[in-house]
Design a protein around this motif. Structure first.
Motif, PDB file in Angstrom:
ATOM      1  N   ASP A  72       0.838  -1.207   0.000  1.00  0.00           N
ATOM      2  CA  ASP A  72       0.000   0.000   0.000  1.00  0.00           C
ATOM      3  C   ASP A  72       0.870   1.253   0.000  1.00  0.00           C
ATOM      4  O   ASP A  72       0.679   2.176   0.789  1.00  0.00           O
ATOM      5  N   VAL A  73       1.840   1.270  -0.922  1.00  0.00           N
ATOM      6  CA  VAL A  73       2.716   2.427  -1.121  1.00  0.00           C
ATOM      7  C   VAL A  73       2.372   3.051  -2.468  1.00  0.00           C
ATOM      8  O   VAL A  73       2.401   2.368  -3.497  1.00  0.00           O
ATOM      9  N   GLU A  74       2.021   4.317  -2.455  1.00  0.00           N
ATOM     10  CA  GLU A  74       1.709   5.034  -3.686  1.00  0.00           C
ATOM     11  C   GLU A  74       3.003   5.501  -4.345  1.00  0.00           C
ATOM     12  O   GLU A  74       3.801   6.221  -3.726  1.00  0.00           O
ATOM     13  N   LEU A  75       3.212   5.099  -5.582  1.00  0.00           N
ATOM     14  CA  LEU A  75       4.395   5.515  -6.336  1.00  0.00           C
ATOM     15  C   LEU A  75       4.045   6.702  -7.222  1.00  0.00           C
ATOM     16  O   LEU A  75       3.081   6.651  -7.986  1.00  0.00           O
ATOM     17  N   VAL A  76       4.824   7.759  -7.110  1.00  0.00           N
ATOM     18  CA  VAL A  76       4.671   8.931  -7.971  1.00  0.00           C
ATOM     19  C   VAL A  76       5.977   9.060  -8.744  1.00  0.00           C
ATOM     20  O   VAL A  76       6.984   9.555  -8.222  1.00  0.00           O
ATOM     21  N   LEU A  77       5.997   8.588  -9.986  1.00  0.00           N
ATOM     22  CA  LEU A  77       7.215   8.517 -10.783  1.00  0.00           C
ATOM     23  C   LEU A  77       7.293   9.661 -11.785  1.00  0.00           C
ATOM     24  O   LEU A  77       6.277  10.227 -12.173  1.00  0.00           O
ATOM     25  N   GLY A  78       8.516   9.973 -12.219  1.00  0.00           N
ATOM     26  CA  GLY A  78       8.717  11.064 -13.160  1.00  0.00           C
ATOM     27  C   GLY A  78       8.335  12.395 -12.574  1.00  0.00           C
ATOM     28  O   GLY A  78       7.832  13.283 -13.279  1.00  0.00           O
ATOM     29  N   ALA A  79       8.603  12.566 -11.281  1.00  0.00           N
ATOM     30  CA  ALA A  79       8.139  13.759 -10.560  1.00  0.00           C
ATOM     31  C   ALA A  79       9.270  14.335  -9.708  1.00  0.00           C
ATOM     32  O   ALA A  79       9.350  14.059  -8.509  1.00  0.00           O
ATOM     33  N   PRO A  80      10.140  15.155 -10.302  1.00  0.00           N
ATOM     34  CA  PRO A  80      11.231  15.754  -9.517  1.00  0.00           C
ATOM     35  C   PRO A  80      10.700  16.707  -8.456  1.00  0.00           C
ATOM     36  O   PRO A  80       9.826  17.537  -8.730  1.00  0.00           O
ATOM     37  N   ALA A  81      11.226  16.587  -7.236  1.00  0.00           N
ATOM     38  CA  ALA A  81      10.881  17.549  -6.184  1.00  0.00           C
ATOM     39  C   ALA A  81      11.472  18.901  -6.552  1.00  0.00           C
ATOM     40  O   ALA A  81      12.615  18.997  -6.994  1.00  0.00           O
ATOM     41  N   SER A  82      10.688  19.958  -6.373  1.00  0.00           N
ATOM     42  CA  SER A  82      11.149  21.290  -6.758  1.00  0.00           C
ATOM     43  C   SER A  82      11.236  22.251  -5.584  1.00  0.00           C
ATOM     44  O   SER A  82      11.771  23.356  -5.727  1.00  0.00           O
ATOM     45  N   GLY A  83      10.738  21.870  -4.435  1.00  0.00           N
ATOM     46  CA  GLY A  83      10.796  22.755  -3.286  1.00  0.00           C
ATOM     47  C   GLY A  83      10.054  22.167  -2.111  1.00  0.00           C
ATOM     48  O   GLY A  83       9.426  21.099  -2.206  1.00  0.00           O
ATOM     49  N   LEU A  84      10.126  22.877  -1.002  1.00  0.00           N
ATOM     50  CA  LEU A  84       9.561  22.367   0.236  1.00  0.00           C
ATOM     51  C   LEU A  84       9.068  23.535   1.078  1.00  0.00           C
ATOM     52  O   LEU A  84       9.734  24.570   1.172  1.00  0.00           O
ATOM     53  N   ASP A  85       7.910  23.351   1.682  1.00  0.00           N
ATOM     54  CA  ASP A  85       7.353  24.332   2.613  1.00  0.00           C
ATOM     55  C   ASP A  85       7.204  23.655   3.972  1.00  0.00           C
ATOM     56  O   ASP A  85       6.165  23.051   4.269  1.00  0.00           O
ATOM     57  N   PRO A  86       8.253  23.702   4.805  1.00  0.00           N
ATOM     58  CA  PRO A  86       8.182  23.007   6.093  1.00  0.00           C
ATOM     59  C   PRO A  86       7.061  23.527   6.989  1.00  0.00           C
ATOM     60  O   PRO A  86       6.418  22.729   7.697  1.00  0.00           O
ATOM     61  N   ALA A  87       6.810  24.837   6.972  1.00  0.00           N
ATOM     62  CA  ALA A  87       5.763  25.385   7.832  1.00  0.00           C
ATOM     63  C   ALA A  87       4.389  24.837   7.450  1.00  0.00           C
ATOM     64  O   ALA A  87       3.563  24.505   8.310  1.00  0.00           O
ATOM     65  N   GLY A  88       4.146  24.724   6.163  1.00  0.00           N
ATOM     66  CA  GLY A  88       2.864  24.204   5.693  1.00  0.00           C
ATOM     67  C   GLY A  88       2.850  22.703   5.499  1.00  0.00           C
ATOM     68  O   GLY A  88       1.831  22.127   5.123  1.00  0.00           O
ATOM     69  N   LYS A  89       4.015  22.056   5.717  1.00  0.00           N
ATOM     70  CA  LYS A  89       4.164  20.612   5.514  1.00  0.00           C
ATOM     71  C   LYS A  89       3.715  20.215   4.112  1.00  0.00           C
ATOM     72  O   LYS A  89       2.869  19.340   3.912  1.00  0.00           O
ATOM     73  N   LEU A  90       4.329  20.884   3.130  1.00  0.00           N
ATOM     74  CA  LEU A  90       4.006  20.628   1.729  1.00  0.00           C
ATOM     75  C   LEU A  90       5.286  20.374   0.935  1.00  0.00           C
ATOM     76  O   LEU A  90       6.273  21.122   1.054  1.00  0.00           O
ATOM     77  N   LEU A  91       5.265  19.329   0.118  1.00  0.00           N
ATOM     78  CA  LEU A  91       6.335  19.054  -0.833  1.00  0.00           C
ATOM     79  C   LEU A  91       5.888  19.535  -2.202  1.00  0.00           C
ATOM     80  O   LEU A  91       4.815  19.161  -2.683  1.00  0.00           O
ATOM     81  N   HIS A  92       6.714  20.367  -2.841  1.00  0.00           N
ATOM     82  CA  HIS A  92       6.408  20.846  -4.188  1.00  0.00           C
ATOM     83  C   HIS A  92       7.072  19.930  -5.210  1.00  0.00           C
ATOM     84  O   HIS A  92       8.254  19.602  -5.097  1.00  0.00           O
ATOM     85  N   VAL A  93       6.280  19.535  -6.207  1.00  0.00           N
ATOM     86  CA  VAL A  93       6.720  18.597  -7.225  1.00  0.00           C
ATOM     87  C   VAL A  93       6.442  19.194  -8.590  1.00  0.00           C
ATOM     88  O   VAL A  93       5.364  19.764  -8.823  1.00  0.00           O
TER      89      VAL A  93
END
Length: 408
Positions: A72-93
């Motif tokens: 039950d692991v969701e794979l998100v492929l072809g998706a480079p991480a582009s940034g991070l918002d630690p305060a909002g707990k958001l990963l930008h892809v």
């Protein structure tokens, strides 16, 4: 709402973190985000069996879609991480909506260094599956191969090129191969091995420049000589893949800086494993000193530690490094346990001429601290067991034969 762990990077550290989370009983949602449009794969075979054609991409997968579904692991492929918002707990892809997380695990690994030579047709690094595929195609075309850098990857590529019957030149400014792992006495054994197998080793010599194009390069050396090459492979090390973390507020210094429990020093909900992780050891936490290690086994062990700490926050574990790294070259298996450089005492067991030998090392107090082993499984088992608790060198090597020889 269910808890969610987002893992950035389909490296061995990233995949093992996902697997270990389920083993530890994590019931929340797990998302594994990978920049490459490939199912996760193992990287050590890229410079060896994959180039030789003994394995294909599907043979080195770390996780199939079926296995991911079962976990039950969701794979998100072809998706480079582009940034991070630690305060909002958001990963930008790139190209996708931000991913929310409760805990984020950074496992983006490292990117190959190219020095002053930008990659172009005929110039290669070996860090990704696409890298290995492109190099394999060019090796099949024949011609002289020049490998710049005699670290583990460079030495492995040189051995592979020779196994394919290609004229191969290995160039490194240091006097012996794999100098980061081995002292000169040990490195000389492997220098002799490559020469015996037909590699033209130019150790102690740097590269002054590269001119020409694919199939017709000239590599100018620091000793005023030059080499004609059809293909060039650059193996001069790697740097942690942290560019996407700029302007996030996380402390990054040749890796993501972590506590001894592998949490970001800035955010207890952000973790890192593998080549990208720079952590404080329990002994160095008070001084602020930290280390980063590019070992496959280190990534696996860190993944287990992070998974435990996410699930069992009330009982966190400090990560303790158990150094172990290996390389396969020709029909040799070379393995390193613990610390093998800068030791005040070293002992040779066996004879390099017989292909089965080991160097064992001790600190100033005579305590065993590491070993370099070639083609000797019993010795490796003995040394790895001894690394679990401090033991006198003489006690560790006593069961091993032939009689050890003190190094001069």
């Amino acid at each position: 709402m269910n808890a969610r762990v987002v893992i950035v990077g389909g490296s061995v550290g990233g995949v093992r973190t996902a697997q270990a989370l389920r083993t530890e009983g994590y019931a929340g949602h797990i998302v594994l985000v990978e920049a490459e449009d490939e199912l996760p794969y193992d990287k050590p075979p890229l410079s060896k069996s994959l180039l030789l054609g003994k394995q294909e991409a599907d043979d080195i997968r770390l996780l199939t879609q079926e296995q991911a579904d079962a976990l039950d692991v969701e794979l998100v492929l072809g998706a480079p991480a582009s940034g991070l918002d630690p305060a909002g707990k958001l990963l930008h892809v790139e190209g996708r909506d931000p991913l929310a997380y409760d805990d984020l695990v950074i496992a983006t690994g490292a990117i190959a260094k190219t020095g002053p030579w930008p990659l172009r047709p005929g110039l290669h690094v070996v860090r990704t599956l696409d890298d290995a595929r492109a190099l394999k195609d060019e090796l099949a075309a024949g011609g002289t191969v020049v490998v710049i850098g005699a670290g583990f990857v460079g030495a492995e590529v040189a051995a592979t090129a020779r196994a394919l019957g290609l004229e191969t030149v290995l160039v490194d400014p240091l006097p012996t191969p794999m100098s980061r792992a081995f002292e000169p006495q040990v490195g000389e054994v492997f220098l002799d091995l490559h020469r015996e197998r037909g590699v033209d080793c130019r150790c102690g010599i740097g590269v002054a420049g590269i001119t020409g194009d694919k199939g017709d390069f000239t590599v100018a050396l620091s000793d005023s000589t030059s080499i004609a090459a059809a293909t060039i492979v650059i193996g001069i090390g790697a740097a942690p893949a942290t560019g996407w973390l700029e302007h996030t507020g996380l402390t990054v210094r040749d890796g993501v800086v972590l506590t001894e429990t592998l949490q970001s020093v800035d955010d207890p909900n952000i973790w890192a494993v593998g080549d990208v992780a720079r952590w404080q050891t329990t002994t160095d936490a008070e001084t602020g000193e930290d280390i980063r290690v590019e070992h496959w086994t280190n990534a696996v062990d860190q993944a287990a530690c992070v998974a435990h700490n996410i699930v069992h926050r009330e009982d966190p574990r400090s990560y303790e490094l158990a150094e172990y790294v290996w390389t396969d070259q020709y029909d040799w298996k070379i393995q390193v346990v613990g610390h093998t450089t800068g030791s005040p005492r070293k002992v040779l067991l066996g004879d390099p001429a017989d292909r089965r030998f080991a160097w064992a090392y001790a600190d100033a107090d005579g305590t065993f601290i590491g070993a370099a082993v070639a083609n000797w499984p019993k010795a490796l088992v003995t040394f790895r067991r001894a690394m679990k608790s401090p033991s006198p060198l003489d006690t560790v090597i006593a069961p091993l034969q032939p009689v050890p020889q003190e190094a001069s």
